[in-house]
Design an enzyme around this catalytic site. Structure first.
Site, PDB file in Angstrom:
ATOM      1  N   ARG A  93     119.102 -10.537 -28.990  1.00 36.60           N
ATOM      2  CA  ARG A  93     119.053 -10.499 -30.450  1.00 36.60           C
ATOM      3  C   ARG A  93     120.195  -9.630 -30.993  1.00 36.60           C
ATOM      4  O   ARG A  93     120.673  -8.750 -30.297  1.00 36.60           O
ATOM      5  CB  ARG A  93     117.719  -9.846 -30.834  1.00 36.60           C
ATOM      6  CG  ARG A  93     117.022 -10.382 -32.030  1.00 36.60           C
ATOM      7  CD  ARG A  93     115.809  -9.510 -32.286  1.00 36.60           C
ATOM      8  NE  ARG A  93     114.617 -10.001 -31.621  1.00 36.60           N
ATOM      9  CZ  ARG A  93     113.754 -10.850 -32.167  1.00 36.60           C
ATOM     10  NH1 ARG A  93     113.935 -11.290 -33.379  1.00 36.60           N
ATOM     11  NH2 ARG A  93     112.694 -11.233 -31.489  1.00 36.60           N
ATOM     12  N   HIS A 105      87.458  19.082 -46.777  1.00 38.71           N
ATOM     13  CA  HIS A 105      86.833  18.488 -47.955  1.00 38.71           C
ATOM     14  C   HIS A 105      87.775  18.607 -49.142  1.00 38.71           C
ATOM     15  O   HIS A 105      88.375  19.670 -49.331  1.00 38.71           O
ATOM     16  CB  HIS A 105      85.519  19.212 -48.273  1.00 38.71           C
ATOM     17  CG  HIS A 105      84.871  18.725 -49.526  1.00 38.71           C
ATOM     18  ND1 HIS A 105      84.217  17.514 -49.582  1.00 38.71           N
ATOM     19  CD2 HIS A 105      84.821  19.261 -50.770  1.00 38.71           C
ATOM     20  CE1 HIS A 105      83.773  17.342 -50.812  1.00 38.71           C
ATOM     21  NE2 HIS A 105      84.121  18.381 -51.561  1.00 38.71           N
ATOM     22  N   ASP A 125     104.164  -7.626 -24.040  1.00 46.96           N
ATOM     23  CA  ASP A 125     103.520  -8.892 -24.413  1.00 46.96           C
ATOM     24  C   ASP A 125     103.626  -9.987 -23.353  1.00 46.96           C
ATOM     25  O   ASP A 125     102.834 -10.924 -23.370  1.00 46.96           O
ATOM     26  CB  ASP A 125     104.154  -9.448 -25.703  1.00 46.96           C
ATOM     27  CG  ASP A 125     103.600  -8.809 -26.968  1.00 46.96           C
ATOM     28  OD1 ASP A 125     102.893  -7.788 -26.866  1.00 46.96           O
ATOM     29  OD2 ASP A 125     103.880  -9.349 -28.057  1.00 46.96           O
ATOM     30  N   GLY A 138     108.622 -10.141 -23.903  1.00 47.11           N
ATOM     31  CA  GLY A 138     107.810 -10.313 -25.103  1.00 47.11           C
ATOM     32  C   GLY A 138     107.064 -11.631 -25.219  1.00 47.11           C
ATOM     33  O   GLY A 138     106.677 -12.248 -24.223  1.00 47.11           O
TER      34      GLY A 138
HETATM   35  P1  FAD Z   1     109.051  -8.178 -28.036  1.00 42.08           P
HETATM   36  O1  FAD Z   1     108.970  -7.239 -29.157  1.00 42.08           O
HETATM   37  O2  FAD Z   1     108.807  -9.607 -28.289  1.00 42.08           O
HETATM   38  O3  FAD Z   1     110.514  -7.975 -27.431  1.00 42.08           O
HETATM   39  C1  FAD Z   1     111.050  -8.773 -26.432  1.00 42.08           C
HETATM   40  C2  FAD Z   1     112.551  -8.839 -26.627  1.00 42.08           C
HETATM   41  O4  FAD Z   1     113.133  -9.417 -25.463  1.00 42.08           O
HETATM   42  C3  FAD Z   1     112.989  -9.728 -27.795  1.00 42.08           C
HETATM   43  O5  FAD Z   1     113.812  -8.985 -28.672  1.00 42.08           O
HETATM   44  C4  FAD Z   1     113.770 -10.862 -27.135  1.00 42.08           C
HETATM   45  O6  FAD Z   1     114.905 -11.259 -27.891  1.00 42.08           O
HETATM   46  C5  FAD Z   1     114.213 -10.229 -25.836  1.00 42.08           C
HETATM   47  N1  FAD Z   1     114.416 -11.183 -24.742  1.00 42.08           N
HETATM   48  C6  FAD Z   1     113.556 -12.116 -24.285  1.00 42.08           C
HETATM   49  N2  FAD Z   1     114.064 -12.741 -23.204  1.00 42.08           N
HETATM   50  C7  FAD Z   1     115.275 -12.188 -22.985  1.00 42.08           C
HETATM   51  C8  FAD Z   1     116.273 -12.402 -22.007  1.00 42.08           C
HETATM   52  N3  FAD Z   1     116.116 -13.289 -21.013  1.00 42.08           N
HETATM   53  N4  FAD Z   1     117.407 -11.657 -22.084  1.00 42.08           N
HETATM   54  C9  FAD Z   1     117.576 -10.742 -23.066  1.00 42.08           C
HETATM   55  N5  FAD Z   1     116.669 -10.482 -23.998  1.00 42.08           N
HETATM   56  C10 FAD Z   1     115.526 -11.196 -23.951  1.00 42.08           C
HETATM   57  N6  FAD Z   1     101.716  -4.876 -33.066  1.00 42.08           N
HETATM   58  C11 FAD Z   1     101.231  -3.685 -33.463  1.00 42.08           C
HETATM   59  O7  FAD Z   1     100.910  -2.857 -32.611  1.00 42.08           O
HETATM   60  N7  FAD Z   1     101.089  -3.389 -34.784  1.00 42.08           N
HETATM   61  C12 FAD Z   1     101.426  -4.269 -35.752  1.00 42.08           C
HETATM   62  O8  FAD Z   1     101.290  -3.963 -36.940  1.00 42.08           O
HETATM   63  C13 FAD Z   1     101.934  -5.529 -35.371  1.00 42.08           C
HETATM   64  N8  FAD Z   1     102.280  -6.429 -36.299  1.00 42.08           N
HETATM   65  C14 FAD Z   1     102.790  -7.628 -35.904  1.00 42.08           C
HETATM   66  C15 FAD Z   1     103.097  -8.552 -36.884  1.00 42.08           C
HETATM   67  C16 FAD Z   1     103.595  -9.783 -36.541  1.00 42.08           C
HETATM   68  C17 FAD Z   1     103.952 -10.778 -37.615  1.00 42.08           C
HETATM   69  C18 FAD Z   1     103.812 -10.100 -35.160  1.00 42.08           C
HETATM   70  C19 FAD Z   1     104.387 -11.427 -34.759  1.00 42.08           C
HETATM   71  C20 FAD Z   1     103.485  -9.182 -34.185  1.00 42.08           C
HETATM   72  C21 FAD Z   1     102.962  -7.942 -34.536  1.00 42.08           C
HETATM   73  N9  FAD Z   1     102.595  -6.988 -33.589  1.00 42.08           N
HETATM   74  C22 FAD Z   1     102.076  -5.796 -33.984  1.00 42.08           C
HETATM   75  C23 FAD Z   1     102.766  -7.236 -32.147  1.00 42.08           C
HETATM   76  C24 FAD Z   1     104.055  -6.568 -31.629  1.00 42.08           C
HETATM   77  O9  FAD Z   1     105.142  -7.066 -32.372  1.00 42.08           O
HETATM   78  C25 FAD Z   1     104.239  -6.856 -30.152  1.00 42.08           C
HETATM   79  O10 FAD Z   1     103.100  -6.461 -29.429  1.00 42.08           O
HETATM   80  C26 FAD Z   1     105.441  -6.111 -29.599  1.00 42.08           C
HETATM   81  O11 FAD Z   1     106.608  -6.507 -30.268  1.00 42.08           O
HETATM   82  C27 FAD Z   1     105.593  -6.362 -28.100  1.00 42.08           C
HETATM   83  O12 FAD Z   1     106.745  -5.747 -27.621  1.00 42.08           O
HETATM   84  P2  FAD Z   1     107.533  -6.342 -26.374  1.00 42.08           P
HETATM   85  O13 FAD Z   1     108.700  -5.417 -26.170  1.00 42.08           O
HETATM   86  O14 FAD Z   1     106.627  -6.617 -25.257  1.00 42.08           O
HETATM   87  O15 FAD Z   1     108.079  -7.766 -26.855  1.00 42.08           O
END
Ligand code: FAD
Ligand code: NAI
Length: 471
Positions: free
Chosen positions: A38, A450, A318, A148
């Site tokens: 990204r 309080h 995720d 993710g």
């Molecule tokens: P992600 O944040 O999805 O990050 C993964 C990253 O890996 C991405 O940037 C992607 O581009 C990159 N990527 C993937 N494959 C590759 C590759 N092969 N090479 C290089 N880069 C790659 N959670 C909360 O706790 N509170 C909230 O209020 C909340 N609100 C949310 C609202 C919405 C609308 C959504 C959709 C989700 C929300 N979540 C919330 C959930 C939260 O966004 C996720 O749990 C969190 O982002 C997970 O983090 P992650 O690093 O596992 O994955």
């Protein structure tokens, strides 16, 4: 690619899971690269998830309050209207400030951001298809996969992020739709449904199950929340399944029927939000090249130390097991790096809070009543309504309640469930109490300032083993 560059740790993905792991590793003195394709760091959460959605929720709540909840407070406002372009600009300012902040933290902690898409070439080598063109090859002693998740599509509907949208489209609509149908009454459906409903859209939420809120929400809380959201104008069709959709004309037609079969109906919408859950994202990662496996839901398989069957490759966030939450991803990132640097790590999956940022907010931690009943656990319930709390009364914001569930024999806290103002902040106290194995009496005998909303928390705890004072 030319000869591989050596690293102590390669992190694939710069979301919350990935960037936290990279920073933690940098702090521990490891030579670390984080691969993110990204244009900005922070992943789903910062770019299109937690942060932009909360910006819209906060500002549309203010707008809604100004429209509907000022006269009785002695505030007279005229000519209120919403400037959607500025609403979106405010959201973008919050997002870009935070994503740039992660870039700064990378520099501060000696983390290299490799801009591109990473794929396994072999068990130690990750090839990166660079955004600027060309390739690089990195060789890691350790590799953490944190790629993710993505929205689960609905069969038969084509996501164009304008007419048929996921949450990504829902945080970026240019105008308020007249009619919006939301498929799925989970967290995304209710948060984004709230945003557009407050701005004037007629929002109908279609949910397959008999209650809203998605997995984990206590049934009593879900019912109360539905009532409060309905009062704000949202419509609900529970026990209803979407059978098919037609997006071939200007408006979208959504065919629904009672979940148990029977009555059919067609709903018309300008915009349909598909919010039926998210699924792990591992496209292009090439995990198959090295024999890594996913389960039936696409989650990369790991052990308790986040190791795949190739032990120097770990998976967090995720794209593997557990709730898809940013703070869960963050805990795993710290633990996974500690397993690498120290040999031990720790995440308590029984004490991960959930928060839905509607108004009022809904928050919980630990088990709900239905889960306890299923396990045959004997428990006590203590509740306290915000309508009997002095601060909620002065704030003229008295909807909702706090509910404690405790072990009937030992009084140990098993779960805390809140619907009400500031529930998302208040649940931190419940999480801490659960983490420390506190009893309800421990909480109730702790002095709470309080007048604060947290006195409702204290009194709900008291109500499990004694009588609350103010109710
Ligand atoms: P992600 O944040 O999805 O990050 C993964 C990253 O890996 C991405 O940037 C992607 O581009 C990159 N990527 C993937 N494959 C590759 C590759 N092969 N090479 C290089 N880069 C790659 N959670 C909360 O706790 N509170 C909230 O209020 C909340 N609100 C949310 C609202 C919405 C609308 C959504 C959709 C989700 C929300 N979540 C919330 C959930 C939260 O966004 C996720 O749990 C969190 O982002 C997970 O983090 P992650 O690093 O596992 O994955
Ligand atoms: P969800 O799992 O929370 O809810 C999906 C809902 O859709 C469920 O209630 C399910 O029964 C229903 N559903 C599934 N298929 C259906 C169908 N065909 N017809 C009708 N209903 C159907 O998923 P959601 O809301 O998409 O969110 C995904 C995840 O994102 C959440 O589970 C959460 O982990 C994360 N998230 C967290 C937020 C927060 O912490 N505040 C905010 C937004 C997202």
């Amino acid at each position: 690619a030319s000869e591989a560059e050596e690293r102590d740790l390669i992190v694939i993905g710069g979301g919350v899971a990935g960037y936290v792991a990279a920073i933690k590793a940098g702090q521990a003195g490891l030579k670390v690269s984080c691969i993110e394709k990204r244009a900005t760091l922070g992943g789903t959460c910062l770019n299109v998830g937690c942060i932009p959605s909360k910006s819209l929720l906060n500002n549309t709540h203010l707008y809604h309050q100004i429209l509907h909840d000022t006269k009785n407070r002695g505030i007279v406002v005229d000519g209120v209207h919403m400037d959607i372009a500025q609403l979106m600009k405010a959201k973008e300012t919050s997002v870009s400030g935070l994503t740039k902040g992660i870039e700064f933290l990378f520099k501060k902690n000696n983390v290299e951001w490799v801009k591109g898409t990473g794929a396994f070439a072999d068990e130690h080598t990750v090839d990166v298809n660079l955004v600027e063109g060309g390739e690089r090859s990195l060789r890691g002693k350790n590799i953490i996969v944190a790629t993710g998740s993505e929205a689960t599509p609905f069969p038969g509907l084509t996501i164009d992020e304008e007419k048929v949208i996921t949450s990504t489209g829902a945080i970026a609509l240019k105008e308020v739709p007249k009619k919006m149908v939301v498929i799925g009454g989970g967290i995304i459906g209710l948060e984004m449904g709230s945003v557009w409903s407050r701005l004037g859209a007629e929002v109908t939420v279609v949910e397959y199950l008999g209650q809203i809120g998605g997995p984990g929400m206590d049934a009593e809380v879900a019912k109360a929340t539905q009532k409060l959201l309905a009062k704000q104008g949202m419509k609900f069709k529970l026990n209803t399944k979407v059978t098919s959709g037609d997006d071939s004309s200007a408006s979208v037609k959504i065919n629904v029927e009672a979940a148990k079969g029977g009555k059919e109906e067609t709903l018309d919408a300008d915009v349909v939000l598909v919010a039926i859950g998210r699924r792990p994202y591992t496209a292009g990662l090439g995990f198959e090249n090295i024999g890594l496996e996913v389960d039936e839901r696409g989650r990369l398989i790991i052990d308790q130390e986040y190791r795949t069957k190739i032990p120097h490759i770990r998976v967090i966030g995720d794209c593997t097991f557990g709730p898809m939450l940013a703070h869960k991803a963050e805990e795993e990132a710290v633990a996974a790096v500690e397993y690498i640097t120290k040999g031990y790590g720790h995440v308590n999956y029984n004490a991960i809070p959930s928060v839905m940022y509607t108004h009022p907010e809904v928050a919980w931690v630990g088990q709900n009543e239905q889960e306890l009943q299923k396990e045959g656990v004997k428990y006590k319930v203590g509740t306290f309504p915000f309508s009997a709390n002095s601060r909620a009364k002065t704030n003229l914001d008295t909807e909702g309640f706090v509910k404690f569930l405790s072990d009937a024999e030992t009084d140990r806290i098993l779960g805390v469930h809140i619907v009400g103002p500031n529930a998302g902040e208040m649940i931190a106290e419940g999480t801490l109490a659960l983490e420390y194995g506190a009893s309800c009496e421990d909480v109730a005998r702790t002095s709470h300032a309080h007048p604060t909303l947290s006195e409702a928390f204290k009194e709900a705890a008291m109500a499990t083993y004694d009588k609350a004072i103010h109710f």
